[in-house]
Design an enzyme around this catalytic site. Structure first.
Site, PDB file in Angstrom:
ATOM      1  N   PHE A   1     -19.827 -33.479 -12.701  1.00  0.00           N
ATOM      2  CA  PHE A   1     -19.732 -32.570 -11.557  1.00  0.00           C
ATOM      3  C   PHE A   1     -18.337 -32.593 -10.956  1.00  0.00           C
ATOM      4  CE2 PHE A   1     -20.728 -36.673  -9.731  1.00  0.00           C
ATOM      5  CZ  PHE A   1     -19.977 -36.715  -8.565  1.00  0.00           C
ATOM      6  N   CYS A   2     -17.992 -31.514 -10.249  1.00  0.00           N
ATOM      7  CA  CYS A   2     -16.748 -31.424  -9.497  1.00  0.00           C
ATOM      8  C   CYS A   2     -16.986 -30.477  -8.328  1.00  0.00           C
ATOM      9  CB  CYS A   2     -15.585 -30.966 -10.379  1.00  0.00           C
ATOM     10  SG  CYS A   2     -15.913 -29.468 -11.326  1.00  0.00           S
ATOM     11  N   THR A   3     -15.962 -30.079  -7.634  1.00  0.00           N
ATOM     12  CA  THR A   3     -16.158 -29.318  -6.398  1.00  0.00           C
ATOM     13  C   THR A   3     -16.814 -27.965  -6.635  1.00  0.00           C
ATOM     14  OG1 THR A   3     -14.215 -30.394  -5.444  1.00  0.00           O
ATOM     15  CG2 THR A   3     -15.039 -28.430  -4.329  1.00  0.00           C
TER      16      THR A   3
ATOM     17  N   ILE B   1     -20.387 -29.061  -6.429  1.00  0.00           N
ATOM     18  CA  ILE B   1     -20.870 -29.698  -5.206  1.00  0.00           C
ATOM     19  C   ILE B   1     -21.136 -28.656  -4.110  1.00  0.00           C
ATOM     20  CG2 ILE B   1     -20.319 -31.400  -3.415  1.00  0.00           C
ATOM     21  CD1 ILE B   1     -18.309 -32.575  -5.535  1.00  0.00           C
TER      22      ILE B   1
END
Length: 231
Positions: free
Chosen positions: A172-174, A201
């Protein structure tokens, strides 16, 4: 009140110099601020402006580069203009990973909806990988998430190559763009069980209430000018 729009699209783009000038002028005319990166492999941006002008800008980008939908998009509101100026930049890569990644055979079945994400990362056999920068990880992340602690994303492949190819990886990342590229890289390297949080996110914080959330802390967005929590 300003709308802030984050988005990306992986697609083979042409006429970069010509379209950069067109978009820069359009941004100035519509008082759109923020940054748009365009490259031969696609585009990535976070821009802000008045709602009506932002809609016109989204349509202008789609029309210029001939596509109908972004791969991912997030819309938020801000009481102030979070950016100082409009910038359209041409880069070699949308995300500087330093490797050749083919998006032609990209499959979207590795996307995991925020509602189903919790079950995936609760599995003790799942490696939960935070693909963001170390300082973002320190501010907030998912429970038991691991961060590679690298300063530049182009160092990420070296870290990924050390992982077990049989391991189930939840990345996951932003907003999802780093994971998009990294997950395809892993697939091309022979990794079978690679998953990514759909919409990143930002989508998770909007979709999962605080009571059921496995997120701890905050999430920085918009060039780190604004931090988000669960509503």
């Amino acid at each position: 009140m300003f709308n802030v729009f984050g988005f990306y699209k992986f697609k083979k783009l042409r006429a970069l110099k010509k379209n950069k000038i067109i978009l820069q002028n359009f941004f100035n005319k519509k008082n759109i601020r923020g940054t748009l990166i365009i490259s031969k492999e696609g585009l990535n941006g976070t821009i802000s402006g008045q709602p009506k002008n932002l809609i016109l800008t989204k349509n202008k980008i789609k029309s210029l580069f001939k596509f109908s939908n972004f791969d991912s998009e997030n819309l938020s509101k801000s009481r102030f203009q979070p950016f100082h100026r409009p910038k359209v930049k041409i880069k070699k890569e949308v995300v500087p990973m330093g490797t050749n990644v083919s998006f032609i055979q990209r499959k979207k079945n590795n996307y995991v909806d925020p509602i189903k994400w919790n079950n995936l990362i609760k599995d003790e056999n799942t490696l939960v990988l935070d693909a963001r920068k170390p300082f973002e990880y320190e501010v907030g992340s998912f429970k038991k998430a691991v961060n590679p602690k690298i300063k530049h994303f182009r160092e990420f492949p070296k870290y990924l190559n050390k992982l077990n190819k049989k391991k189930k990886i939840a990345m996951f990342c932003t907003s999802g763009i780093r994971c998009e590229k990294a997950s395809i890289y892993l697939k091309q390297k022979g990794f079978k069980n690679v998953y990514q949080l759909k919409g990143g996110i930002l989508n998770y914080l909007k979709s999962v209430n605080k009571k059921n959330s496995l997120w701890e802390g905050e999430c920085y967005v918009f060039d780190n000018r604004i931090s988000l929590k669960h509503k």
